[in-house]
Write a protein that holds these residues in place. Structure first.
Motif, mmCIF file in Angstrom:
data_model
loop_
_atom_site.group_PDB
_atom_site.id
_atom_site.type_symbol
_atom_site.label_atom_id
_atom_site.label_comp_id
_atom_site.label_asym_id
_atom_site.label_seq_id
_atom_site.Cartn_x
_atom_site.Cartn_y
_atom_site.Cartn_z
ATOM 1 N N VAL A 267 29.385 42.126 -39.909
ATOM 2 C CA VAL A 267 28.528 41.638 -38.827
ATOM 3 C C VAL A 267 28.668 40.121 -38.685
ATOM 4 O O VAL A 267 28.697 39.594 -37.570
ATOM 5 N N ASP A 268 28.791 39.425 -39.806
ATOM 6 C CA ASP A 268 28.998 37.976 -39.757
ATOM 7 C C ASP A 268 30.243 37.624 -38.937
ATOM 8 O O ASP A 268 30.233 36.680 -38.140
ATOM 9 N N SER A 269 31.307 38.391 -39.154
ATOM 10 C CA SER A 269 32.560 38.074 -38.455
ATOM 11 C C SER A 269 32.417 38.297 -36.955
ATOM 12 O O SER A 269 32.964 37.536 -36.148
ATOM 13 N N TRP A 270 31.660 39.325 -36.591
ATOM 14 C CA TRP A 270 31.439 39.609 -35.168
ATOM 15 C C TRP A 270 30.590 38.510 -34.534
ATOM 16 O O TRP A 270 30.877 38.041 -33.442
ATOM 17 N N ALA A 271 29.546 38.093 -35.248
ATOM 18 C CA ALA A 271 28.684 37.026 -34.736
ATOM 19 C C ALA A 271 29.464 35.722 -34.585
ATOM 20 O O ALA A 271 29.279 34.980 -33.602
ATOM 21 N N ARG A 272 30.349 35.424 -35.543
ATOM 22 C CA ARG A 272 31.167 34.211 -35.427
ATOM 23 C C ARG A 272 32.056 34.276 -34.191
ATOM 24 O O ARG A 272 32.256 33.274 -33.493
ATOM 25 N N GLN A 273 32.601 35.461 -33.932
ATOM 26 C CA GLN A 273 33.442 35.617 -32.745
ATOM 27 C C GLN A 273 32.634 35.353 -31.480
ATOM 28 O O GLN A 273 33.060 34.598 -30.593
ATOM 29 N N PHE A 274 31.444 35.942 -31.385
ATOM 30 C CA PHE A 274 30.609 35.733 -30.202
ATOM 31 C C PHE A 274 30.243 34.257 -30.047
ATOM 32 O O PHE A 274 30.262 33.718 -28.939
ATOM 33 N N ALA A 275 29.894 33.622 -31.152
ATOM 34 C CA ALA A 275 29.544 32.199 -31.093
ATOM 35 C C ALA A 275 30.730 31.364 -30.623
ATOM 36 O O ALA A 275 30.579 30.421 -29.831
ATOM 37 N N SER A 276 31.936 31.719 -31.096
ATOM 38 C CA SER A 276 33.134 30.968 -30.695
ATOM 39 C C SER A 276 33.433 31.158 -29.212
ATOM 40 O O SER A 276 34.060 30.299 -28.581
ATOM 41 N N TRP A 277 32.981 32.275 -28.649
ATOM 42 C CA TRP A 277 33.166 32.523 -27.223
ATOM 43 C C TRP A 277 32.140 31.777 -26.373
ATOM 44 O O TRP A 277 32.283 31.706 -25.151
ATOM 45 N N GLY A 278 31.062 31.278 -27.001
ATOM 46 C CA GLY A 278 30.046 30.544 -26.249
ATOM 47 C C GLY A 278 28.839 31.368 -25.861
ATOM 48 O O GLY A 278 28.145 31.044 -24.888
ATOM 49 N N VAL A 279 28.539 32.412 -26.637
ATOM 50 C CA VAL A 279 27.376 33.252 -26.343
ATOM 51 C C VAL A 279 26.095 32.485 -26.664
ATOM 52 O O VAL A 279 25.955 31.900 -27.736
ATOM 53 N N ASP A 280 25.143 32.503 -25.712
ATOM 54 C CA ASP A 280 23.850 31.838 -25.874
ATOM 55 C C ASP A 280 22.702 32.831 -26.035
ATOM 56 O O ASP A 280 21.585 32.433 -26.404
ATOM 57 N N TYR A 281 22.968 34.101 -25.720
ATOM 58 C CA TYR A 281 21.933 35.140 -25.717
ATOM 59 C C TYR A 281 22.644 36.431 -26.091
ATOM 60 O O TYR A 281 23.687 36.760 -25.513
ATOM 61 N N LEU A 282 22.102 37.152 -27.065
ATOM 62 C CA LEU A 282 22.731 38.409 -27.466
ATOM 63 C C LEU A 282 21.709 39.526 -27.425
ATOM 64 O O LEU A 282 20.675 39.470 -28.093
ATOM 65 N N LYS A 283 22.015 40.549 -26.637
ATOM 66 C CA LYS A 283 21.208 41.769 -26.587
ATOM 67 C C LYS A 283 21.868 42.809 -27.471
ATOM 68 O O LYS A 283 23.048 43.124 -27.289
ATOM 69 N N ILE A 284 21.114 43.328 -28.447
ATOM 70 C CA ILE A 284 21.591 44.438 -29.251
ATOM 71 C C ILE A 284 20.824 45.674 -28.787
ATOM 72 O O ILE A 284 19.601 45.736 -28.875
ATOM 73 N N ASP A 285 21.542 46.644 -28.246
ATOM 74 C CA ASP A 285 20.960 47.783 -27.543
ATOM 75 C C ASP A 285 21.009 49.040 -28.419
ATOM 76 O O ASP A 285 21.715 49.088 -29.426
ATOM 77 N N GLY A 286 20.268 50.072 -27.991
ATOM 78 C CA GLY A 286 20.261 51.324 -28.729
ATOM 79 C C GLY A 286 19.564 51.226 -30.071
ATOM 80 O O GLY A 286 19.843 51.994 -30.988
ATOM 81 N N VAL A 287 18.654 50.266 -30.193
ATOM 82 C CA VAL A 287 17.999 50.006 -31.472
ATOM 83 C C VAL A 287 16.834 50.970 -31.672
ATOM 84 O O VAL A 287 15.971 51.096 -30.799
ATOM 85 N N GLY A 288 16.817 51.625 -32.814
ATOM 86 C CA GLY A 288 15.686 52.425 -33.238
ATOM 87 C C GLY A 288 15.221 51.957 -34.599
ATOM 88 O O GLY A 288 15.812 51.051 -35.203
ATOM 89 N N SER A 289 14.191 52.599 -35.106
ATOM 90 C CA SER A 289 13.649 52.175 -36.400
ATOM 91 C C SER A 289 14.674 52.321 -37.516
ATOM 92 O O SER A 289 14.658 51.561 -38.493
ATOM 93 N N ALA A 290 15.593 53.287 -37.382
ATOM 94 C CA ALA A 290 16.629 53.458 -38.394
ATOM 95 C C ALA A 290 17.629 52.306 -38.404
ATOM 96 O O ALA A 290 18.419 52.176 -39.347
ATOM 97 N N ASP A 291 17.586 51.476 -37.353
ATOM 98 C CA ASP A 291 18.533 50.361 -37.230
ATOM 99 C C ASP A 291 17.969 49.033 -37.713
ATOM 100 O O ASP A 291 18.595 47.985 -37.505
ATOM 101 N N ILE A 292 16.834 49.063 -38.373
ATOM 102 C CA ILE A 292 16.276 47.805 -38.884
ATOM 103 C C ILE A 292 17.272 47.069 -39.776
ATOM 104 O O ILE A 292 17.389 45.833 -39.676
ATOM 105 N N PRO A 293 18.050 47.762 -40.631
ATOM 106 C CA PRO A 293 19.066 47.017 -41.397
ATOM 107 C C PRO A 293 20.075 46.286 -40.504
ATOM 108 O O PRO A 293 20.502 45.174 -40.830
ATOM 109 N N ASP A 294 20.469 46.913 -39.380
ATOM 110 C CA ASP A 294 21.390 46.254 -38.454
ATOM 111 C C ASP A 294 20.733 45.045 -37.791
ATOM 112 O O ASP A 294 21.351 43.983 -37.646
ATOM 113 N N VAL A 295 19.481 45.221 -37.372
ATOM 114 C CA VAL A 295 18.763 44.117 -36.725
ATOM 115 C C VAL A 295 18.645 42.939 -37.687
ATOM 116 O O VAL A 295 18.847 41.783 -37.305
ATOM 117 N N ARG A 296 18.376 43.249 -38.934
ATOM 118 C CA ARG A 296 18.261 42.190 -39.946
ATOM 119 C C ARG A 296 19.619 41.529 -40.186
ATOM 120 O O ARG A 296 19.713 40.294 -40.302
#
Length: 580
Positions: free
Chosen positions: A188-217
């Motif tokens: 996930v760190d590598s993906w976030a670095r890629q988005f940051a390098s592209w100039g992302v200012d806002y990130l929507k993570i979709d399809g989130v349910g309670s089982a995805d709390i580890p992903d959200v974290r």
């Protein structure tokens, strides 16, 4: 006109809007949760998102056209700055998402031939901010190819739980990530670095349910680690039982499913209408239920604002005004879902009404104080001691008279009323306010109590000693931040407080002390100490605020109120001063 002057004028206009916005007092207790504290979304995000109108067919040219229109229409001058590319920017094959050499989604080159960074650069060149989209998990293709995780000795198969598929609305085939495995966070760190390098200012993570709390974290941690300020949004229809968790990790969270009706004439229900009244009016209950979790840094997201294309969007003009009014009273993000390249003039006037924008951007979510059949009333108090009150007829047929007593709003006696949609002054109203409303119509007013009222003075607007900072890294403060003084005796915050007459008046100092020891302060009025070594004991957490109230003598006119730390620990964090 020079580009530099246009930017200056735009910034000045937005700043003036902010100065005209009076912050309101929440009607419910602060949420019992820690805050994200990433410094983002001190006020709800404003901008545009591709899903409602562009839907499954985004392209580089379409997104650029919307960015151009946001500037040329003048919406940017009223605070609309995000241009968010939602789903369907990716390339798919029979096994799901096509991935790059590190297992991350690949951009569809047919839709975005110049790449995402070039698109973000274009949007930034317009003085706007760029938003992007992802869902939890790791792609099946990454596991099949067992792609390496950037910067580690691990691979996709090491972290994937292939027994379970995540929710995904496009290419599907996203496996859960096992965050107990080494390499999971690093992926996930590598993906976030890629988005940051592209100039992302806002990130929507979709399809989130309670089982995805580890992903959200994991995404929260990864976005912080990039060092780039990124507004972090969760979607959709999140469980209110987990609201404290969403609040601790993100800047906004969708409280229901999509506002779109999927009833248009195009494929998958695309095209007009974009929504209908039932999808909008369903938000009244969720906005009331979630109200307690909204405050600076984290907001209840009611989904897109479907205003801009007139009646064809699926709502009458009355319903569109009610749509905007509810979002504004709820302090929800204002992310337009309409086609900005074909703005309707009636809707443009709605969207550029700074009085409405001010209600949304005041930093508070209103509470519902009347709910009776089709009649609803919502209210919140401003720093000035004024109240903002919204009356609604949520029905689809028949006029209805909606009434509210000032005592329900929060004061008694008479109030001076201004209509915020029209700006017209309505004069003095005693005890009860009523409006006969058409089906779907709203009335939004500002009320100034004509008797005694409490006025709020924010600490971030006060004078401070050297070494003090205005911070936003804890929840439930009011205004735009709180003051954190230097840890030293003599550190101070000083307000200038007005009084119409010479009198004694109650002062309430709101503070937080997350240490286990007190941080006493001297309280002085016009240079004379009125409370020496006043106790400001621990509140249990820097996220928990307490009030200290005392009665002091005030002169007619301006008065100087100073609180001064008397120990080496300095002052507690200071939010505001209320003068009764």
């Amino acid at each position: 006109m020079s580009c530099r002057f246009r930017r200056f004028r735009r910034g000045l206009l937005v700043a003036l809007v902010g100065m005209l916005i009076a912050a309101a007092m929440p009607l419910m207790a602060a949420p019992p949760a820690t805050a994200s504290g990433n410094g983002q979304s001190v006020r709800p995000a404003m901008g545009w998102s591709s899903w409602s109108f562009v839907r499954r067919w985004p392209t580089e040219d379409k997104i650029k056209a919307q960015a151009d229109a946001m500037v040329s229409s003048g919406l940017v001058n009223h605070g609309f700055v995000y241009v968010n590319l939602d789903d369907f920017w990716q390339k798919c094959d029979a096994n799901g998402f096509v991935v790059d050499s590190y297992g991350r989604w690949s951009v569809d080159p047919a839709k975005f031939p110049s790449g995402i960074k070039a698109l973000a650069d274009y949007i930034h060149s317009k003085g706007l901010k760029f938003g992007f989209y992802v869902t939890p998990g790791i792609a099946k293709n990454a596991v099949l190819k067992n792609t390496p995780i950037e910067g580690t000795a691990y691979h996709a198969a090491d972290i994937a739980n292939t027994a379970a598929l995540e929710k995904n609305y496009n290419c599907k085939n996203m496996y859960y990530i096992d965050y107990g495995k080494p390499g999971a966070q690093e992926f996930v760190d590598s993906w976030a670095r890629q988005f940051a390098s592209w100039g992302v200012d806002y990130l929507k993570i979709d399809g989130v349910g309670s089982a995805d709390i580890p992903d959200v974290r994991a995404w929260d941690k990864a976005l912080r680690a990039t060092g780039r300020p990124i507004n972090y949004a969760l979607s959709n229809n999140l469980a209110i039982a987990d609201a404290p968790t969403w609040r601790s990790l993100a800047n906004s969270w969708r409280t229901q499913g999509d506002v779109e009706c999927y009833c248009g004439s195009g494929s998958n229900g695309s095209g007009y209408p974009l929504t209908d009244w039932s999808h909008v009016s369903a938000r009244f209950t969720s906005a009331a239920n979630w109200q307690q979790y909204a405050s600076p840094g984290g907001w209840n997201d009611l989904d897109s604002l479907e205003i801009g294309n007139g009646d064809q969007a699926g709502l009458t003009s009355d319903q569109r005004r009610s749509h905007f009014t509810l979002w504004a009273m709820a302090g929800a993000p204002l992310l337009l879902g309409t086609d900005l390249t074909h703005l309707d003039p009636v809707d443009t006037a709605m969207l550029t009404n700074d009085r409405l924008i001010g209600v949304d951007q005041d930093g508070y979510a209103a509470g519902r104080i009347v709910s009776s059949g089709v009649n609803q009333v919502w209210s919140k108090r401003e720093d000035s001691g004024d109240y903002v009150v919204a009356l609604f007829n949520t029905g689809t047929s028949g006029d209805s008279t909606v009434s509210v007593n000032w005592s329900q709003v929060g004061f008694t006696g008479s109030g001076d009323v201004t209509d915020l949609w029209s700006g017209s002054h309505k004069g003095t109203v005693t005890d009860t306010y009523s409006a006969t409303l058409r089906p779907g119509e709203t009335r939004l007013i500002r009320v100034t109590p004509l008797g005694a009222k409490t006025v709020r003075y924010q600490a971030e607007n006060a004078g401070t000693s050297a070494g003090s900072t205005v911070d936003t890294n804890h929840i439930a403060y009011t205004g735009t931040g709180f003051v954190n003084t230097a840890n030293e005796a003599g550190a101070y915050v000083e307000w200038t407080v007005d009084s119409a007459t010479a009198r004694t008046a109650p002062l309430t100092i709101r503070y937080a002390n997350g240490t286990t020891t007190g941080r006493p302060m001297d309280v002085s009025v016009n240079g004379a100490v009125v409370s020496a070594g006043r106790a400001f004991n621990d509140t249990g957490s820097w996220d928990i605020w307490a009030d200290s109230t005392l009665t002091v003598p005030l002169n007619a006119g301006a008065n100087t109120i100073r609180v001064t730390a008397t120990t080496a620990g300095g002052a507690p964090n200071l939010d505001h001063l209320d003068r009764g």
